[in-house]
Design a protein around this motif. Sequence first.
Motif, PDB file in Angstrom:
ATOM      1  N   ILE A  23      11.618   5.191  -5.554  1.00 36.02           N
ATOM      2  CA  ILE A  23      11.350   4.573  -4.243  1.00 36.02           C
ATOM      3  C   ILE A  23      11.689   3.563  -3.193  1.00 36.02           C
ATOM      4  O   ILE A  23      11.546   3.653  -2.349  1.00 36.02           O
ATOM      5  N   ALA A  24      12.681   3.623  -3.913  1.00 40.89           N
ATOM      6  CA  ALA A  24      13.890   2.481  -3.427  1.00 40.89           C
ATOM      7  C   ALA A  24      14.717   3.113  -2.741  1.00 40.89           C
ATOM      8  O   ALA A  24      14.981   3.502  -1.301  1.00 40.89           O
ATOM      9  N   SER A  25      15.233   4.746  -3.148  1.00 44.48           N
ATOM     10  CA  SER A  25      15.795   5.216  -1.951  1.00 44.48           C
ATOM     11  C   SER A  25      15.050   5.641  -0.726  1.00 44.48           C
ATOM     12  O   SER A  25      15.524   6.142  -0.245  1.00 44.48           O
ATOM     13  N   TYR A  26      13.761   6.264  -1.396  1.00 45.24           N
ATOM     14  CA  TYR A  26      12.806   6.258  -0.066  1.00 45.24           C
ATOM     15  C   TYR A  26      12.672   5.839   0.647  1.00 45.24           C
ATOM     16  O   TYR A  26      13.000   6.162   1.807  1.00 45.24           O
ATOM     17  N   LEU A  27      12.673   4.277   0.757  1.00 46.19           N
ATOM     18  CA  LEU A  27      12.215   2.968   1.530  1.00 46.19           C
ATOM     19  C   LEU A  27      13.457   2.245   1.926  1.00 46.19           C
ATOM     20  O   LEU A  27      13.647   1.539   2.690  1.00 46.19           O
ATOM     21  N   VAL A  28      14.578   3.044   1.239  1.00 50.03           N
ATOM     22  CA  VAL A  28      15.957   2.751   1.916  1.00 50.03           C
ATOM     23  C   VAL A  28      16.249   0.840   1.982  1.00 50.03           C
ATOM     24  O   VAL A  28      16.053   0.074   2.542  1.00 50.03           O
ATOM     25  N   VAL A  29      15.263   0.411   0.277  1.00 56.28           N
ATOM     26  CA  VAL A  29      15.057  -0.721   0.076  1.00 56.28           C
ATOM     27  C   VAL A  29      16.321  -1.368  -1.327  1.00 56.28           C
ATOM     28  O   VAL A  29      16.888   0.175  -2.041  1.00 56.28           O
ATOM     29  N   ALA A  30      16.269  -2.023  -1.892  1.00 57.12           N
ATOM     30  CA  ALA A  30      16.900  -2.316  -3.715  1.00 57.12           C
ATOM     31  C   ALA A  30      15.750  -1.838  -4.676  1.00 57.12           C
ATOM     32  O   ALA A  30      14.741  -2.171  -3.853  1.00 57.12           O
ATOM     33  N   THR A  58      13.657  -4.470  -5.185  1.00 64.88           N
ATOM     34  CA  THR A  58      12.908  -5.047  -4.691  1.00 64.88           C
ATOM     35  C   THR A  58      11.255  -4.243  -4.672  1.00 64.88           C
ATOM     36  O   THR A  58      10.133  -4.444  -4.600  1.00 64.88           O
ATOM     37  N   VAL A  59      12.119  -3.139  -4.909  1.00 65.57           N
ATOM     38  CA  VAL A  59      10.607  -2.148  -5.664  1.00 65.57           C
ATOM     39  C   VAL A  59       9.739  -2.952  -6.429  1.00 65.57           C
ATOM     40  O   VAL A  59       8.380  -2.897  -6.178  1.00 65.57           O
ATOM     41  N   LYS A  60      10.753  -2.996  -7.927  1.00 64.29           N
ATOM     42  CA  LYS A  60       9.530  -3.626  -8.559  1.00 64.29           C
ATOM     43  C   LYS A  60       9.180  -5.312  -8.398  1.00 64.29           C
ATOM     44  O   LYS A  60       7.802  -5.584  -8.906  1.00 64.29           O
ATOM     45  N   THR A  61       9.309  -5.629  -7.621  1.00 59.82           N
ATOM     46  CA  THR A  61       8.809  -6.941  -7.030  1.00 59.82           C
ATOM     47  C   THR A  61       7.458  -5.843  -6.463  1.00 59.82           C
ATOM     48  O   THR A  61       6.114  -7.024  -6.315  1.00 59.82           O
ATOM     49  N   THR A  79       1.048  -0.879  -0.066  1.00 61.38           N
ATOM     50  CA  THR A  79       0.068  -0.316  -0.154  1.00 61.38           C
ATOM     51  C   THR A  79       0.875   1.488  -0.175  1.00 61.38           C
ATOM     52  O   THR A  79       0.962   2.333  -0.530  1.00 61.38           O
ATOM     53  N   GLU A  80       2.037   1.132   0.139  1.00 59.72           N
ATOM     54  CA  GLU A  80       3.211   2.412   0.816  1.00 59.72           C
ATOM     55  C   GLU A  80       4.055   2.372  -0.548  1.00 59.72           C
ATOM     56  O   GLU A  80       3.584   4.130  -1.773  1.00 59.72           O
ATOM     57  N   VAL A  81       4.179   1.295  -1.069  1.00 59.62           N
ATOM     58  CA  VAL A  81       4.368   1.086  -2.702  1.00 59.62           C
ATOM     59  C   VAL A  81       3.536   2.238  -3.479  1.00 59.62           C
ATOM     60  O   VAL A  81       3.352   2.825  -4.391  1.00 59.62           O
ATOM     61  N   LEU A  82       2.807   1.329  -2.884  1.00 58.94           N
ATOM     62  CA  LEU A  82       1.588   2.235  -3.936  1.00 58.94           C
ATOM     63  C   LEU A  82       1.360   3.473  -4.019  1.00 58.94           C
ATOM     64  O   LEU A  82       1.398   4.325  -5.200  1.00 58.94           O
ATOM     65  N   GLY A  85       4.387   9.955  -8.789  1.00 58.23           N
ATOM     66  CA  GLY A  85       4.803   9.688 -10.033  1.00 58.23           C
ATOM     67  C   GLY A  85       5.921   9.560  -9.714  1.00 58.23           C
ATOM     68  O   GLY A  85       6.828   9.661 -10.420  1.00 58.23           O
ATOM     69  N   ARG A  86       6.682   8.669  -8.275  1.00 55.92           N
ATOM     70  CA  ARG A  86       7.881   8.512  -8.249  1.00 55.92           C
ATOM     71  C   ARG A  86       8.447   7.071  -9.476  1.00 55.92           C
ATOM     72  O   ARG A  86       7.513   6.463  -9.290  1.00 55.92           O
ATOM     73  N   SER A  87       9.487   7.353  -9.374  1.00 58.38           N
ATOM     74  CA  SER A  87      10.226   5.994 -10.254  1.00 58.38           C
ATOM     75  C   SER A  87      10.606   5.368  -9.352  1.00 58.38           C
ATOM     76  O   SER A  87      10.706   5.165  -7.806  1.00 58.38           O
ATOM     77  N   ASN A  88      10.769   3.935  -9.716  1.00 59.47           N
ATOM     78  CA  ASN A  88      11.235   2.652  -8.456  1.00 59.47           C
ATOM     79  C   ASN A  88      12.323   3.442  -7.881  1.00 59.47           C
ATOM     80  O   ASN A  88      12.445   1.947  -7.081  1.00 59.47           O
ATOM     81  N   ALA A  89      13.518   4.004  -8.757  1.00 59.07           N
ATOM     82  CA  ALA A  89      14.890   4.411  -7.790  1.00 59.07           C
ATOM     83  C   ALA A  89      14.602   5.399  -6.802  1.00 59.07           C
ATOM     84  O   ALA A  89      14.826   5.312  -5.823  1.00 59.07           O
TER      85      ALA A  89
END
Length: 219
Positions: free
Chosen positions: A175-182, A185-188, A160-163, A169-173
Amino acid sequence: MTIRVLIVDDQMMVREGFSVLLNAMPDIEVVGEAVDGRQALAKVAELRPDVVLMDIRMPELNGLEATREIVAADADAKVLVLTTFDLDEYVYQALRAGASGFLLKDASARQLADGVRVVASGEALLAPTVTKRLIQEFSRLGTPRAPSQERIGDLTERETEVLVLVAQGRSNAEIASYLVVAESTVKTHVSRILVKLGLRDRTQAAVFAYEAGLITPGG
């Protein structure tokens, strides 16, 4: 790999101008042009382009209806809507019809090429102005749609957070930076969100988030 593009616009100067700009790019090739939505449907079936640059206001069959029919016929079709104004009344409807994003007609050559590349890669092209437009539209509509709210329950808290971040309008990169994950992982997470909600791409996911009330004015 070369990105094959179909340009759909009833103005010859626009078609020719975009063709020159895009054909100058080493990784993009304009494979055809169409003067209205009806011709666009035939050209898409014949040429199978990777990206369709679609004008909205056209005779015969407008870009909105053409986009809807193209996406209905091929779930993998990628349509990039062209508009004169970022607050065009049809932008919201085009996104709901299945467009992967929108681009202003006065975009620079680089913005045009980058927009085509983004959409071809499967990402959504949602400028901040479009995100704002969507929020305003849903604010005007009022109460979120119940079916959309119910389907949120199928998502995990992180999904839900990723959604919500995708809807912003954030890109995967990003989102990854914001959530501090790879980024993988965001793509998954995004893939699982699309499967669980039965959505075709990130743009539909963004629209879903607004309809479900996950994004609100000022949110």
